[in-house]
Design a protein around this motif. Structure first.
Motif, PDB file in Angstrom:
ATOM      1  N   PRO A  27      78.762  34.610  41.070  1.00 39.03           N
ATOM      2  CA  PRO A  27      80.103  35.308  40.309  1.00 39.03           C
ATOM      3  C   PRO A  27      80.150  35.479  38.748  1.00 39.03           C
ATOM      4  O   PRO A  27      79.628  34.583  38.172  1.00 39.03           O
ATOM      5  CB  PRO A  27      81.333  34.684  40.799  1.00 39.03           C
ATOM      6  CG  PRO A  27      80.843  33.734  41.963  1.00 39.03           C
ATOM      7  CD  PRO A  27      79.446  33.561  41.617  1.00 39.03           C
ATOM      8  N   ARG A  33      88.318  31.931  37.391  1.00 35.76           N
ATOM      9  CA  ARG A  33      88.336  31.479  38.711  1.00 35.76           C
ATOM     10  C   ARG A  33      89.598  30.527  38.520  1.00 35.76           C
ATOM     11  O   ARG A  33      89.526  29.566  37.567  1.00 35.76           O
ATOM     12  CB  ARG A  33      87.188  30.890  39.166  1.00 35.76           C
ATOM     13  CG  ARG A  33      86.387  31.966  39.501  1.00 35.76           C
ATOM     14  CD  ARG A  33      86.407  32.547  40.757  1.00 35.76           C
ATOM     15  NE  ARG A  33      85.695  33.886  40.960  1.00 35.76           N
ATOM     16  CZ  ARG A  33      85.240  34.166  41.986  1.00 35.76           C
ATOM     17  NH1 ARG A  33      85.744  33.626  43.200  1.00 35.76           N
ATOM     18  NH2 ARG A  33      84.387  35.398  42.144  1.00 35.76           N
ATOM     19  N   TRP A  43      81.878  32.674  47.807  1.00 33.13           N
ATOM     20  CA  TRP A  43      81.925  34.209  47.215  1.00 33.13           C
ATOM     21  C   TRP A  43      80.859  34.691  47.976  1.00 33.13           C
ATOM     22  O   TRP A  43      79.880  34.258  48.615  1.00 33.13           O
ATOM     23  CB  TRP A  43      81.765  34.259  45.587  1.00 33.13           C
ATOM     24  CG  TRP A  43      80.227  33.858  45.272  1.00 33.13           C
ATOM     25  CD1 TRP A  43      79.105  34.668  45.464  1.00 33.13           C
ATOM     26  CD2 TRP A  43      79.666  32.483  45.275  1.00 33.13           C
ATOM     27  NE1 TRP A  43      77.833  33.991  44.946  1.00 33.13           N
ATOM     28  CE2 TRP A  43      78.348  32.630  44.931  1.00 33.13           C
ATOM     29  CE3 TRP A  43      80.031  31.186  45.201  1.00 33.13           C
ATOM     30  CZ2 TRP A  43      77.381  31.786  44.537  1.00 33.13           C
ATOM     31  CZ3 TRP A  43      79.496  30.167  44.858  1.00 33.13           C
ATOM     32  CH2 TRP A  43      78.031  30.445  44.638  1.00 33.13           C
TER      33      TRP A  43
END
Ligand SMILES: [Zn+2]
Length: 164
Positions: A27, A33, A43
């Motif tokens: 990511p 996050r 993810w």
């Protein structure tokens, strides 16, 4: 869990080759996050719709797992429950995630599967920070801490099965 860097993530995988770990999609929003509310980071790979990854911290060590799943078919109305956080989702919100086992057993084609929230947002469902679309969580007598401990225990049992 503590905030992770791309390097932390790439070096944590137990069930894929170094080359695969180097190439997989990490990511890009790691700085945003909600780490304090995550029991694991999960993810989907935007370039490969049947692949997901998760990384968790266990006894101070990072453990990453590469997962595969069968994307939901249209019209699939069956409801199912995530085996980690016990959230129920309709229509593909839960998927059978399959992971190649670690080491020689994995190279011989052995894998382990578990039903998990397809978006791997179990930590957020547990804490009420994300609400499942027309699914739900049943009322439990356990405290949030106990539910988190149970989810981590189930995840760690899955990790143990990968190494068995
Ligand atoms: Zn879940």
């Amino acid at each position: 869990m503590r905030p992770l860097t791309e390097q932390d993530i790439r070096s944590s995988f137990i069930n894929c080759s170094k080359g695969e770990a180097k190439r997989l999609a990490v990511p890009r929003d790691l700085g945003e996050r909600p780490w304090a509310d995550l029991d694991f980071l999960g993810w989907r790979d935007p370039g490969a719709p049947d692949r997901s990854h998760l990384v968790t911290e266990r006894d101070g060590r990072l453990v990453g797992v590469a997962l595969r799943f069968q994307p939901a078919r249209r019209g699939f109305l069956h409801r199912s429950m995530c085996s980690l956080c016990l959230t129920t989702h309709p229509r593909g919100g839960v998927s059978l995630m399959t992971a190649r086992k670690a080491g020689a057993a994995g190279r011989e084609g052995n894998s382990v599967g578990a039903y998990m929230c397809t978006d791997l947002a179990c930590s957020l469902y547990l804490r009420g920070l994300k609400v499942p679309e027309s699914g739900g969580r049943f009322e439990e007598s356990l405290t949030l801490e106990e539910q988190i401990a149970r989810t981590r225990g189930r995840l760690f049992a899955f990790l143990d099965a990968l190494r068995a």
